[in-house]
Write an enzyme that holds these catalytic residues in place. Sequence first.
Site, PDB file in Angstrom:
ATOM      1  CG  ASP A 156       4.682   3.379  -5.377  1.00 58.42           C
ATOM      2  OD1 ASP A 156       4.502   2.706  -4.345  1.00 58.42           O
ATOM      3  OD2 ASP A 156       4.122   4.468  -5.592  1.00 58.42           O
TER       4      ASP A 156
ATOM      5  CG  HIS B  26       0.840  -3.905   1.073  1.00 62.65           C
ATOM      6  ND1 HIS B  26      -0.398  -3.645   0.535  1.00 62.65           N
ATOM      7  CD2 HIS B  26       0.650  -4.883   1.988  1.00 62.65           C
ATOM      8  CE1 HIS B  26      -1.299  -4.416   1.120  1.00 62.65           C
ATOM      9  NE2 HIS B  26      -0.689  -5.175   2.017  1.00 62.65           N
TER      10      HIS B  26
HETATM   11  C1  G6P Z   1       2.663   2.331   2.314  1.00 63.00           C
HETATM   12  C2  G6P Z   1       3.012   1.107   3.129  1.00 63.00           C
HETATM   13  C3  G6P Z   1       1.959   0.865   4.186  1.00 63.00           C
HETATM   14  C4  G6P Z   1       1.750   2.112   5.015  1.00 63.00           C
HETATM   15  C5  G6P Z   1       1.421   3.298   4.121  1.00 63.00           C
HETATM   16  C6  G6P Z   1       1.242   4.611   4.887  1.00 63.00           C
HETATM   17  O1  G6P Z   1       1.532   2.097   1.547  1.00 63.00           O
HETATM   18  O2  G6P Z   1       3.177  -0.024   2.303  1.00 63.00           O
HETATM   19  O3  G6P Z   1       2.347  -0.183   5.037  1.00 63.00           O
HETATM   20  O4  G6P Z   1       0.715   1.913   5.940  1.00 63.00           O
HETATM   21  O5  G6P Z   1       2.447   3.448   3.181  1.00 63.00           O
HETATM   22  O6  G6P Z   1       2.325   4.865   5.725  1.00 63.00           O
HETATM   23  P1  G6P Z   1       2.187   4.957   7.300  1.00 63.00           P
HETATM   24  O7  G6P Z   1       3.614   4.984   7.780  1.00 63.00           O
HETATM   25  O8  G6P Z   1       1.450   6.229   7.545  1.00 63.00           O
HETATM   26  O9  G6P Z   1       1.428   3.768   7.772  1.00 63.00           O
END
Ligand code: G6P
Length: 469
Positions: free
Chosen positions: A364, A156
Amino acid sequence: MSRLIVVSNRVAKTDGANKGSEGGLAVGVMAAMEKAGGVWFGWSGKVDNRDETAKHEVRGNIEYVTVNMRQSEYNQYYKGYANSVLWPLFHQRPELMQYSDRDLSGYIQVNKKFAEELLKIIAPTDTIWIHDYHLIPLGKILREAGVRNPIGFFLHTPFPSLDLLRTVPGYKNVLEALLHYDLVGFQTEADHLGFCMGVCQGLGGEILKHDRLRYGDRHCTARVYPISVETQALPGVADRGETTQEYQRLYESLGDRKLLIGVDRLDYSKGLVRRFQAYDRLLGHNNEFLRQVVYLQISPTSRGDVQAYGDLAKRIDREAGHIIGTYADFDWMPLRYLNRGFRRKTILAMYRLAHVGLVTPLKDGMNLVAKEYVVAQKPEDPGVLVLSELAGAADELDAAVIVNPYDVDGMAGALAKALQMPLDERVDRWKSMMSVLKKQDIHAWQQSFLGDLLHLTKPQTIDSTALKY
Ligand code: G6P
C-alpha cells in the site's frame, strides 16, 4: 498568492456518487483542498459518449471542473492501462497485468484530453498539482503545449523497483514522463529510491545535489512527502458519528464483545484473503475468543468490472462463508462482511468503538485508514492498530503491532496479542503514534509539497554538480 489547480482522475465531492468508497487520494486531497481552495479538475465519474463538455461547479472555496469519459476511454485508460497495468505493477503484482498497446494509447489519449481542457483554464500565475498514476504523462503534454507554470506531481501508490518496472513494455517512458515535473513526491523512501534507481540505471540519468535528477536536458526534484489526515478535526467528526443510527445499532449489537474492524476498498492489494485466514486461525486455535469477539469488515466494491477484482470478490466470499459456517452460532456471528460504504463520521465512530484496527495490505502506498484509526481513538482507552509492514504508514506508525501480511500464523498471533494487550501498553503505543500524526497532518503535507514546489520554481541558480550514487 497564486491559484492552485489540482488535477486527479477521481474528484471527490462531498455528496458524490462514489461516496463511502473513496480511496486515500480523494480523502487526502479533499482535506487539503478544503482549506486552500482552488480548482479541482478531473473525471466526473460518468461514462457518456455524447456529452464531452466540461462542467464547472463551485462549492465553498473549490471550483470543480469535470469531464465525462467515453466508453472506449473508460475501457482503455481507466480499466485498461491505469488499473490493469500500472496499479498491479505498482503493487508488486505483475502477474495480474493485462498489457495492450491499444490501452496504452487510450491512456495517453485521455491525458491529452485532460490537457486540452486544462489549457482552457490555466492562468499564467497558477500552480498546478497533478495526482497519481492515471496522469503520469500529463505534465509532459502540458509542457509541450507551452505551459510554463510550476507543475508538481504526487504519486499516491508505491513506486516499483527497476526490476519490477522493467516488466511493463515502454517502462522508460514512465520514468521519462515523470522527469517533466518540477517536483515529484512519493509516499516513502523506498518509493523515492525506486524512482532514483530507475532514472539512473534504467535511463542512464544522474542524481544531483538537493534531490535533483537529470536525464538529457530534463531536470526534476524528487522527494518524500508522506500523506496524512486531519489530526485535529477527526476526533470531533468521530463524536458526531456516535450520534448516528448505524453507530448506535452497532454499539448495542456488540454487548460485551470486543470489536475488530477492517475498512478497505475491495482490492487485491489490501490482503483481505490472508487477513480472513488469520482470523480463522485465531478462532480455531484460541477457544477463549469464541463468542467474545466480532470482526466487522467493511469493503465497498471497487473497480468491479476489472476481472482481477471480480475474481477477488468471489474468493473473499468463499473465505467469509467458511468462517461463518465454521464458527457462527444461532446467537453469535463471528464475522460481519459488508460490501458497501458508510459516511465518514460513522466510520470514524466505529473505529473508536473497535478494540483492534486491522490494516494488513500486501502492498500500500500509505493507507490512511491506519492513520484515521489511530486519530479516532479515545486517549484514555485506545484500541490497537495491527499494521502491515508493507503499508507506507508503517514507516511512521512503528508503535503499531507490525505484521507481515504474508505470515498468516504471525497475524493470528498479533490479533491475539492486540485483543489481550493491557491498557498501559495500549496508551503508550497510541501516544507514540499520535505524536507523529500531530506533527505530520494533512495540512503539513500540503504545505511542505506546495512550499517546495514554489521555492524550486523561483528563478534561481541551479546547482548541477553530479553526486556519485
Ligand atoms: C487509490 C488510488 C486513487 C484512487 C482510489 C480509488 O487510493 O491511489 O487514485 O482514486 O484508490 O480508486 P478509484 O479507481 O475508485 O478511483
